[in-house]
Design an enzyme around this catalytic site. Structure first.
Site, PDB file in Angstrom:
ATOM      1  N   LEU A  15      10.115 103.852  -3.430  1.00  0.00           N
ATOM      2  CA  LEU A  15      10.532 103.201  -3.937  1.00  0.00           C
ATOM      3  C   LEU A  15       9.554 101.966  -3.995  1.00  0.00           C
ATOM      4  O   LEU A  15       9.274 101.605  -2.794  1.00  0.00           O
ATOM      5  CB  LEU A  15      12.204 102.270  -4.141  1.00  0.00           C
ATOM      6  N   GLY A  18       9.559  96.627  -7.039  1.00  0.00           N
ATOM      7  CA  GLY A  18      10.454  95.589  -6.184  1.00  0.00           C
ATOM      8  C   GLY A  18       8.570  94.227  -6.289  1.00  0.00           C
ATOM      9  O   GLY A  18       7.730  94.431  -6.826  1.00  0.00           O
ATOM     10  N   ARG A  22       9.380  86.638  -2.878  1.00  0.00           N
ATOM     11  CA  ARG A  22       8.798  86.132  -1.374  1.00  0.00           C
ATOM     12  C   ARG A  22       7.562  86.207  -0.524  1.00  0.00           C
ATOM     13  O   ARG A  22       7.518  85.098  -0.083  1.00  0.00           O
ATOM     14  CB  ARG A  22       9.923  86.281  -0.414  1.00  0.00           C
ATOM     15  N   LYS A  29       3.742  92.936  -3.079  1.00  0.00           N
ATOM     16  CA  LYS A  29       4.377  93.190  -1.192  1.00  0.00           C
ATOM     17  C   LYS A  29       4.171  94.494  -1.604  1.00  0.00           C
ATOM     18  O   LYS A  29       2.696  94.034   0.117  1.00  0.00           O
ATOM     19  CB  LYS A  29       5.456  92.795  -1.848  1.00  0.00           C
ATOM     20  N   THR A  88      18.871 100.632  -7.512  1.00  0.00           N
ATOM     21  CA  THR A  88      17.419 101.278  -6.880  1.00  0.00           C
ATOM     22  C   THR A  88      18.580 103.097  -8.037  1.00  0.00           C
ATOM     23  O   THR A  88      16.995 104.435  -7.455  1.00  0.00           O
ATOM     24  CB  THR A  88      18.230 102.009  -4.869  1.00  0.00           C
ATOM     25  N   GLY A 148      24.803  96.716   4.077  1.00  0.00           N
ATOM     26  CA  GLY A 148      25.756  97.540   3.663  1.00  0.00           C
ATOM     27  C   GLY A 148      26.179  97.846   4.788  1.00  0.00           C
ATOM     28  O   GLY A 148      25.298  97.428   6.294  1.00  0.00           O
ATOM     29  N   ALA A 371     -33.174  88.420  26.096  1.00  0.00           N
ATOM     30  CA  ALA A 371     -31.854  87.737  25.080  1.00  0.00           C
ATOM     31  C   ALA A 371     -32.553  87.107  24.595  1.00  0.00           C
ATOM     32  O   ALA A 371     -34.158  87.397  24.093  1.00  0.00           O
ATOM     33  CB  ALA A 371     -32.017  86.251  26.073  1.00  0.00           C
TER      34      ALA A 371
END
Length: 455
Positions: A15, A18, A22, A29, A88, A148, A371
């Site tokens: 999934l 979204g 934020r 995202k 979902t 949950g 160098a």
């Protein structure tokens, strides 16, 4: 451990629909990076490790970019579109036309939860093989908060999932929480998903409801517990940084367990694909970009940055060195402080020890680069090659104007500008003869002081 699950076909639904508001980003995202790779790619890597026969990514916001990334991954994931986003279970349902009919189980993953290990999924598959129709990945956070809760029955089986806002005091006291990751019997998953309703405050279809539906049908449900760090969901830049820290700790630990020494692992940054051999020593504050291979017995000293480079056995790099894409450092070669190597091969035993830039070049075996040496490889339009032969000695402050070749054993004098090829064992010097004027400094000071007094 029962290994029957390893032979059970598996389809993965990831999934990724979204909006990720934020993150405050123009980039979707799930395309934000951890250890140099998009979160989505980390999840698809897991699907590949599990040998999923079919992988579907459900996209929404930024769907085109996410779909392109999914298709470009080695698992060549298909995509389904969820628009609008109605929960979902609704998202999983969008994958049904692509997954339905496939044999075996269905695993639901989340593209913003990129740290789940294959071992946790294998443990879930064992529970499926033991007869559970639905297996949920749970965890016990320090603060269960708004997660949950997974409520078990008297026999330790999963009875139901209760959202925190709907839980009573006894249910809120449960610290076993839902990650959202589920493994479902492929023969039953679509019937369960189709039975999910949206009679809730948001009017959305929640995948968590299939546990209750399954239990009503007399089906068994189970929980497998994972560490909290595995199931961290990334919804903000702060959580992205937290996930990066967790992944870096894993990567560094694995490198050390496989035989590398890190003097300060907390300050070392690895990429997802960094390969480090045995008896390698890595100093503090070293950054590995993508595509780096370090062979055995190499030392990478402090404050180096490597990307797209290979370092052969016995070489030393740094401190404060930069290896850019295409850098190939040979056996026992030395790359020293404030040296930059780009698209160049430094052959066995060669030394580039101080304050030099070597780009689009070959440095032959046992050659020494003084160098301040620079391969002037870019004329504003094209890049050209510099070839330095075996055993050559390049004096300090030499400018090599490419394309140019320094043959085996040749020397360049310090301060030389090389504009044409130098033959074998020859010396190239372009600086003018030194002129010494006796007394000049004293006369110069006297003149300056006289002028200053005159005002």
């Amino acid at each position: 451990m029962d290994t029957k699950f390893a032979r059970t076909p598996l389809s993965c639904i990831v999934l990724a629909a979204g909006k990720g508001t934020r993150m405050k980003s123009d980039t979707p995202k799930v395309l934000h990076r951890l250890a140099g790779r998009a979160m989505l790619d980390h999840v698809l890597d897991l699907c590949g490790t599990l040998e999923a026969q079919r992988t579907v990514v459900v996209v929404g916001h930024g769907g085109e970019a996410v779909a392109q990334a999914a298709a470009a991954h080695p698992v060549a994931a298909e995509t389904a579109v969820q628009e609008p986003q109605l929960g979902t279970a609704h998202a999983v349902g969008k994958a049904e036309p692509l997954v339905k009919g496939a044999a075996g189980d269905v695993l639901v993953l989340y593209a913003d939860t990129p740290l789940i290990t294959a071992q946790s999924i294998e443990d879930m598959r064992v529970q499926r093989a033991a007869g559970a129709s639905v297996v949920v990945l749970g965890f016990r956070p320090d603060d269960p908060g708004a997660y949950g809760r997974l409520i078990l029955d008297g026999e330790g089986r999963l009875d139901r999932i209760v959202e925190a806002k709907d839980a009573n005091a006894d249910e809120l006291a449960v610290d076993l929480c839902n990650s959202g990751v589920m493994l479902v019997d492929g023969a039953k998953v679509w019937d369960l998903v189709d039975r999910v309703g949206n009679a809730n405050a948001k009017g959305e279809f929640y995948l968590t409801d299939i546990v209750g539906i399954a239990r009503e049908q007399g089906l068994s449900c189970a929980v497998v517990e994972a560490d909290e760090t595995e199931v961290l969901g990334v919804n903000s830049r702060v959580e992205l940084a937290e996930a990066e820290g967790i992944l870096q700790e894993r990567l560094c630990r694995r490198a050390m367990e496989e035989g590398a020494t890190m003097l300060d692992p907390a300050s070392v940054h690895l990429s997802w694909d960094t390969q480090i051999g045995r008896d390698v020593v890595i100093g503090p504050n070293v950054v590995f970009g993508p595509g780096v291979v370090i062979e055995d017995h190499v030392e990478i000293r402090a404050f180096c940055h490597l990307e797209g480079a290979r370092v052969a056995s016995g070489a030393t790099v740094g401190p404060f060195a930069r290896l850019r894409p295409g850098a190939e450092i040979g056996v026992d070669a030395h790359i020293g402080n404030f040296v930059e190597i780009k698209k160049a091969r430094i052959e066995e035993g060669a030394k580039v020890n101080h304050l030099s830039y070597i780009g689009d070049a070959r440095v032959g075996a046992r050659a020494n680069i003084g160098a301040g040496t620079i391969t002037c490889n870019y004329d504003g339009f094209t890049k050209s090659h510099t070839d330095i032969g075996a055993g050559a000695f390049i004096g300090s402050d030499t400018l090599l104007i490419a394309p140019v070749a320094i043959a085996d054993g040749a020397y360049t004098g310090s301060g030389t500008v090389v504009t044409k090829d130098v033959p074998r064992d020859a010396l190239a010097v372009s600086r003018p003869d030194l002129k010494i004027i006796d007394g000049w400094a004293a006369r110069h000071r006297a003149r300056k002081q006289q002028r200053k007094k005159a005002g």
